[in-house]
Write a protein that holds these residues in place. Structure first.
Motif, PDB file in Angstrom:
ATOM      1  N   LEU A  57      -0.522   0.987  -6.133  1.00 17.78           N
ATOM      2  CA  LEU A  57      -0.586  -0.190  -5.274  1.00 17.78           C
ATOM      3  C   LEU A  57       0.446  -0.098  -4.153  1.00 17.78           C
ATOM      4  O   LEU A  57       0.176  -0.490  -3.005  1.00 17.78           O
ATOM      5  N   HIS A  58       1.603   0.432  -4.474  1.00 18.23           N
ATOM      6  CA  HIS A  58       2.624   0.611  -3.441  1.00 18.23           C
ATOM      7  C   HIS A  58       2.179   1.642  -2.400  1.00 18.23           C
ATOM      8  O   HIS A  58       2.382   1.453  -1.190  1.00 18.23           O
ATOM      9  N   LYS A  59       1.560   2.724  -2.838  1.00 20.21           N
ATOM     10  CA  LYS A  59       1.087   3.750  -1.908  1.00 20.21           C
ATOM     11  C   LYS A  59      -0.044   3.227  -1.026  1.00 20.21           C
ATOM     12  O   LYS A  59      -0.202   3.677   0.119  1.00 20.21           O
ATOM     13  N   CYS A  60      -0.832   2.296  -1.536  1.00 16.18           N
ATOM     14  CA  CYS A  60      -1.871   1.689  -0.692  1.00 16.18           C
ATOM     15  C   CYS A  60      -1.236   1.009   0.520  1.00 16.18           C
ATOM     16  O   CYS A  60      -1.710   1.166   1.665  1.00 16.18           O
ATOM     17  N   THR A  61      -0.175   0.278   0.295  1.00 12.84           N
ATOM     18  CA  THR A  61       0.507  -0.397   1.392  1.00 12.84           C
ATOM     19  C   THR A  61       1.159   0.594   2.340  1.00 12.84           C
ATOM     20  O   THR A  61       1.107   0.431   3.567  1.00 12.84           O
ATOM     21  N   VAL A  62       1.764   1.666   1.793  1.00 13.05           N
ATOM     22  CA  VAL A  62       2.434   2.668   2.627  1.00 13.05           C
ATOM     23  C   VAL A  62       1.431   3.390   3.523  1.00 13.05           C
ATOM     24  O   VAL A  62       1.674   3.586   4.729  1.00 13.05           O
ATOM     25  N   LEU A  63       0.299   3.810   2.968  1.00 14.72           N
ATOM     26  CA  LEU A  63      -0.701   4.517   3.772  1.00 14.72           C
ATOM     27  C   LEU A  63      -1.272   3.624   4.866  1.00 14.72           C
ATOM     28  O   LEU A  63      -1.480   4.077   6.001  1.00 14.72           O
ATOM     29  N   TYR A  64      -1.543   2.381   4.525  1.00 19.03           N
ATOM     30  CA  TYR A  64      -2.126   1.475   5.533  1.00 19.03           C
ATOM     31  C   TYR A  64      -1.132   1.203   6.661  1.00 19.03           C
ATOM     32  O   TYR A  64      -1.514   1.140   7.838  1.00 19.03           O
ATOM     33  N   GLU A  65       0.145   1.051   6.338  1.00 19.09           N
ATOM     34  CA  GLU A  65       1.150   0.833   7.378  1.00 19.09           C
ATOM     35  C   GLU A  65       1.388   2.086   8.203  1.00 19.09           C
ATOM     36  O   GLU A  65       1.767   1.994   9.375  1.00 19.09           O
ATOM     37  N   GLN A  66       1.149   3.229   7.626  1.00 15.60           N
ATOM     38  CA  GLN A  66       1.337   4.484   8.359  1.00 15.60           C
ATOM     39  C   GLN A  66       0.272   4.664   9.433  1.00 15.60           C
ATOM     40  O   GLN A  66       0.570   5.084  10.553  1.00 15.60           O
ATOM     41  N   ASP A  67      -0.983   4.412   9.094  1.00 13.86           N
ATOM     42  CA  ASP A  67      -2.083   4.532  10.057  1.00 13.86           C
ATOM     43  C   ASP A  67      -3.169   3.551   9.621  1.00 13.86           C
ATOM     44  O   ASP A  67      -3.970   3.850   8.731  1.00 13.86           O
ATOM     45  N   SER A  68      -3.189   2.425  10.252  1.00 12.07           N
ATOM     46  CA  SER A  68      -4.124   1.371   9.839  1.00 12.07           C
ATOM     47  C   SER A  68      -5.574   1.724  10.155  1.00 12.07           C
ATOM     48  O   SER A  68      -6.493   1.179   9.524  1.00 12.07           O
ATOM     49  N   ASP A  69      -5.785   2.614  11.094  1.00 15.32           N
ATOM     50  CA  ASP A  69      -7.156   2.998  11.421  1.00 15.32           C
ATOM     51  C   ASP A  69      -7.681   4.058  10.454  1.00 15.32           C
ATOM     52  O   ASP A  69      -8.787   3.939   9.918  1.00 15.32           O
ATOM     53  N   TYR A  70      -6.882   5.104  10.260  1.00 16.72           N
ATOM     54  CA  TYR A  70      -7.329   6.203   9.398  1.00 16.72           C
ATOM     55  C   TYR A  70      -7.388   5.767   7.938  1.00 16.72           C
ATOM     56  O   TYR A  70      -8.293   6.161   7.190  1.00 16.72           O
ATOM     57  N   PHE A  71      -6.408   4.953   7.517  1.00 12.52           N
ATOM     58  CA  PHE A  71      -6.354   4.500   6.119  1.00 12.52           C
ATOM     59  C   PHE A  71      -6.760   3.029   6.004  1.00 12.52           C
ATOM     60  O   PHE A  71      -6.159   2.258   5.255  1.00 12.52           O
ATOM     61  N   ALA A  72      -7.771   2.671   6.744  1.00 13.78           N
ATOM     62  CA  ALA A  72      -8.222   1.270   6.705  1.00 13.78           C
ATOM     63  C   ALA A  72      -8.749   0.885   5.333  1.00 13.78           C
ATOM     64  O   ALA A  72      -8.602  -0.270   4.890  1.00 13.78           O
ATOM     65  N   ASP A  73      -9.337   1.852   4.635  1.00 14.07           N
ATOM     66  CA  ASP A  73      -9.894   1.549   3.309  1.00 14.07           C
ATOM     67  C   ASP A  73      -8.812   1.365   2.248  1.00 14.07           C
ATOM     68  O   ASP A  73      -9.129   0.970   1.112  1.00 14.07           O
ATOM     69  N   CYS A  74      -7.566   1.643   2.597  1.00 15.90           N
ATOM     70  CA  CYS A  74      -6.471   1.499   1.624  1.00 15.90           C
ATOM     71  C   CYS A  74      -5.784   0.137   1.714  1.00 15.90           C
ATOM     72  O   CYS A  74      -4.784  -0.091   1.010  1.00 15.90           O
ATOM     73  N   ARG A  75      -6.298  -0.725   2.557  1.00 14.72           N
ATOM     74  CA  ARG A  75      -5.649  -2.039   2.733  1.00 14.72           C
ATOM     75  C   ARG A  75      -5.790  -2.877   1.470  1.00 14.72           C
ATOM     76  O   ARG A  75      -6.885  -3.034   0.925  1.00 14.72           O
ATOM     77  N   LEU A  76      -4.659  -3.386   1.011  1.00 13.57           N
ATOM     78  CA  LEU A  76      -4.628  -4.238  -0.177  1.00 13.57           C
ATOM     79  C   LEU A  76      -4.653  -5.702   0.270  1.00 13.57           C
ATOM     80  O   LEU A  76      -3.776  -6.150   1.031  1.00 13.57           O
ATOM     81  N   ASP A  77      -5.669  -6.438  -0.180  1.00 17.09           N
ATOM     82  CA  ASP A  77      -5.843  -7.833   0.216  1.00 17.09           C
ATOM     83  C   ASP A  77      -4.883  -8.702  -0.593  1.00 17.09           C
ATOM     84  O   ASP A  77      -5.220  -9.193  -1.680  1.00 17.09           O
ATOM     85  N   GLU A  78      -3.690  -8.862  -0.062  1.00 14.51           N
ATOM     86  CA  GLU A  78      -2.685  -9.655  -0.762  1.00 14.51           C
ATOM     87  C   GLU A  78      -2.932 -11.155  -0.614  1.00 14.51           C
ATOM     88  O   GLU A  78      -2.303 -11.947  -1.322  1.00 14.51           O
ATOM     89  N   GLU A  79      -3.825 -11.547   0.310  1.00 13.24           N
ATOM     90  CA  GLU A  79      -4.139 -12.967   0.480  1.00 13.24           C
ATOM     91  C   GLU A  79      -5.080 -13.471  -0.601  1.00 13.24           C
ATOM     92  O   GLU A  79      -5.195 -14.674  -0.810  1.00 13.24           O
ATOM     93  N   ASN A  80      -5.715 -12.530  -1.270  1.00 17.48           N
ATOM     94  CA  ASN A  80      -6.614 -12.907  -2.365  1.00 17.48           C
ATOM     95  C   ASN A  80      -5.764 -13.409  -3.541  1.00 17.48           C
ATOM     96  O   ASN A  80      -4.885 -12.706  -4.039  1.00 17.48           O
TER      97      ASN A  80
END
Length: 666
Positions: free
Chosen positions: A281-304
């Motif tokens: 779960l931590h790596k999901c956030t790191v990858l998405y912050e690194q490149d939000s376009d390339y790793f868009a599928d790794c975004r963790l929906d924390e608002e849920n």
């Protein structure tokens, strides 16, 4: 008469040179004969520094005038005095003179010659002192008598053991040129057989004495021939501990783990399910912050809200050991199952190659979370084997293995070690007297980074480490076995079109696709019990010459042939043009193919045939990379392709190395 002064011998306690000190009482004598008559005999000395002057029954021979120059009558050839002193085996009594004596003491007698003694200790200096004289040349009984001359008659244990003198003299005469001076050389004939017998007895006695000091017996010494020391080495997460557990099951007659191991595995499995999922779960956030376009599928929906509640419950147990948990864990199991099934988690796992590491076989446990967190959960042998626990320090297990004749027993000491870089400095404590080194490397790590260093690919580190172990001075006489482990994961990666060029080419540029899926075909299982025909590889003289003449890169690595290797001219390019700019480049021989690619126009059998050819070439390439590290042409490296979680495969591999274990002895 001539004036003379009496001296007493003073011997230092540290075996120093003999010192002469002036006596406190000086007898006065008018003539030679009066000197003896006026002397009074006492068995106790008047001063601590006084020593022997003469014997109480001292009388001089009348006919032999030369005897007046000898203060040591038992050293003369007169057998009377010699036999008198020999019968006592101790020093003669102490003698002192009257205090009213004045001058002219022993005027007729010259000063006594210095005793021919190497070492002596006065009994007054130390109650534990004993006479010690080195045995140089043949020692006579007269010399043994002299040895006791300066001993106190009141001190016990100063007698000479002539049997030991005979034994030493006989043993020494075997190697010295004074055999004829020995009493064992009689009538021109050497009693050589007697000397050998005495030497043999002495040697056996000394050998038994050393064994007694070490707490050993003859049976213990003979059993050392059947002792074997096996060392498991390799970098982190390569499967050493899994192989260690498999060998324990094979060599254990019960073929099961004990209760303590089962209890520890129960808690460790639950801990792994919580900690590994939090890491992903931590790596999901790191990858998405690194490149939000390339790793868009790794975004963790924390608002849920459901996701947020599940993560909060998971965080509650992140430091829990699960040893004394009494509450119901069913809610925790439900949260883990929900978070594991999230698409972002599954996508991040696919992106783990060349970025971060995740323990293998975790999907095996996440598929049975409800069973694991049940109250009556008891792990099976397969659960314990698949469990990944980072080893720290060294673990030793001892086993007994029967030989092929079912009579001889071999005592095996198996050592498991931690593979991370900070654990390798502890290996030195197990390097002594190693019979077999089993070096483990994971085939699936050709594109995985180290847990402790995410800039280095794990297989690159394993090749460098194997070079150090195989050519190390500690293992010159040890058998070297190479286990290329995790063959099942390696085959799956090749089938998913993750080529070897991802790890053995321009690794900063080479990427892989995570969307490859072939549901209509699965890679054929790896054959069990089949011996892979990899001959022991020794680099040729020309290849070695090329390796020695190869240029050294600035980072210290030896450059390979340059094909698809990282070019120094590209270092100036911007980091965003490289998908993996953080990785250390591969400077060895690059992989050129073939690479498996699914062809929808071919049948399943045809695709399987192509896959097997690509797999064989990939195995041959990796085996060659490891065997080239062996610099000793006389050293064999035995290669085995293993799958540590497969019981049948490990049993077959053990039967192959069994003869090697029995025949070797460091």
């Amino acid at each position: 008469g001539h004036s003379a002064q009496a001296y007493s011998a003073d011997f230092s306690a540290d075996f120093g040179p003999i010192k002469l000190a002036r006596s406190t009482s000086t007898p006065t004598l008018s003539g030679y004969g009066d000197a003896v008559n006026q002397a009074t005999v006492d068995t106790e000395p008047t001063t601590p520094d006084q020593q022997l002057i003469c014997t109480p029954d001292f009388t001089l021979p009348k006919k032999k005038k030369s005897s007046r120059h000898n203060l040591f009558p038992f050293k003369s050839k007169n057998s009377k005095y010699k036999s008198h002193h020999k019968s006592h085996h101790s020093a003669v009594p102490y003698v002192h003179f009257n205090d009213d004596s004045q001058t002219g003491a022993l005027s007729a007698l010259p000063r006594a010659p210095k005793p021919n003694l190497q070492r002596s200790v006065s009994s007054r200096k130390s109650t534990k002192s004993k006479f010690h004289k080195p045995f140089h040349g043949a020692m006579t009984y007269e010399d043994a008598d002299d040895a006791s001359y300066h001993s106190d008659p009141q001190t016990t244990g100063n007698s000479i053991n002539f049997d030991n003198i005979k034994t030493r003299r006989a043993a020494r005469s075997l190697y010295t040129s004074n055999g004829r001076d020995s009493p064992y050389y009689v009538n021109g004939r050497s009693k050589h057989k007697t000397n050998i017998d005495l030497y043999s007895k002495t040697h056996l006695w000394r050998q038994q004495l050393e064994m007694d000091k070490q707490g050993k017996t003859e049976s213990d010494d003979s059993s050392n021939k059947n002792k074997r020391k096996i060392l498991l080495l390799g970098n982190g997460s390569c499967g050493k501990s899994t192989i260690f557990k498999q060998l324990k099951l094979i060599l254990n007659p019960a073929h099961k783990f004990d209760d303590n191991e089962i209890n520890e595995a129960t808690h460790a499995i639950r801990q792994s399910c919580v900690s590994v999922l939090l890491q992903i779960l931590h790596k999901c956030t790191v990858l998405y912050e690194q490149d939000s376009d390339y790793f868009a599928d790794c975004r963790l929906d924390e608002e849920n809200e459901k996701v947020r509640d599940a993560i909060n419950l998971l965080m509650k147990y992140r430091s829990e050991s699960f040893e004394k948990v009494s509450e119901d864990l069913s809610e925790l199991a439900t949260s883990i199952t929900f978070l594991w099934s999230l698409p972002c988690v599954q996508t991040a796992i696919k992106y783990r190659f060349k970025r971060f590491t995740v323990p293998d076989n975790m999907h095996y446990f996440y598929e049975q979370v409800d069973t694991i967190f049940a109250d009556q959960f008891v792990p099976s042998n397969e659960d314990v084997i698949r469990l990944r626990i980072r080893t720290t320090g060294m673990i030793e297990s001892k086993f007994t293995m029967l030989a092929d004749n079912n009579c001889d027993e071999y005592h095996i000491s198996l050592f498991d070690t931690g593979g991370e870089k900070n654990e390798r400095k502890k290996w030195i404590h197990t390097f002594e007297n190693v019979d077999i080194v089993i070096f483990v490397a994971a085939l699936s790590h050709f594109c995985c980074v180290l847990w402790e260093d995410e800039k280095t690919l794990s297989m690159h580190d394993a090749i460098e480490l194997f070079n150090e172990i195989c050519n190390g001075k500690w293992f010159k006489r040890s058998e070297m076995i190479l286990f290329l482990n995790k063959n099942d994961l390696f085959r799956q990666m090749l089938y998913d079109e993750i080529s070897l060029k991802v790890g053995f080419a321009d690794i900063r540029r080479e990427n892989y696709c995570i969307k490859v899926a072939h549901p209509e075909i699965t890679p054929p299982p790896s054959p069990n019990g089949v011996t892979f025909g990899f001959p022991d590889f020794v680099t040729s003289s020309s290849a070695r010459k090329n390796d020695e003449d190869a240029e050294m890169k600035p980072n210290g690595h030896t450059a390979g042939n340059g094909h698809h290797a990282y070019d120094d001219q590209k270092e100036g390019e911007e980091a965003q043009d490289l998908p993996y700019p953080h990785l250390n480049p591969w400077t060895g021989e690059a992989w050129t193919g073939p690479n498996f690619k699914y062809d929808s126009n071919k049948t399943v059998e045809e695709n399987n045939t192509v896959f097997e050819k690509c797999y064989d070439k990939a195995i041959e390439y990796i085996v060659t990379l490891f065997l080239k590290q062996n610099k000793d042409p006389n050293k064999n490296v035995y290669v085995h392709i293993t799958n540590a979680i497969d019981d049948k495969n490990m049993n077959d591999v053990f039967e192959e190395i069994r003869p090697l274990i029995m025949k070797t002895n460091w």
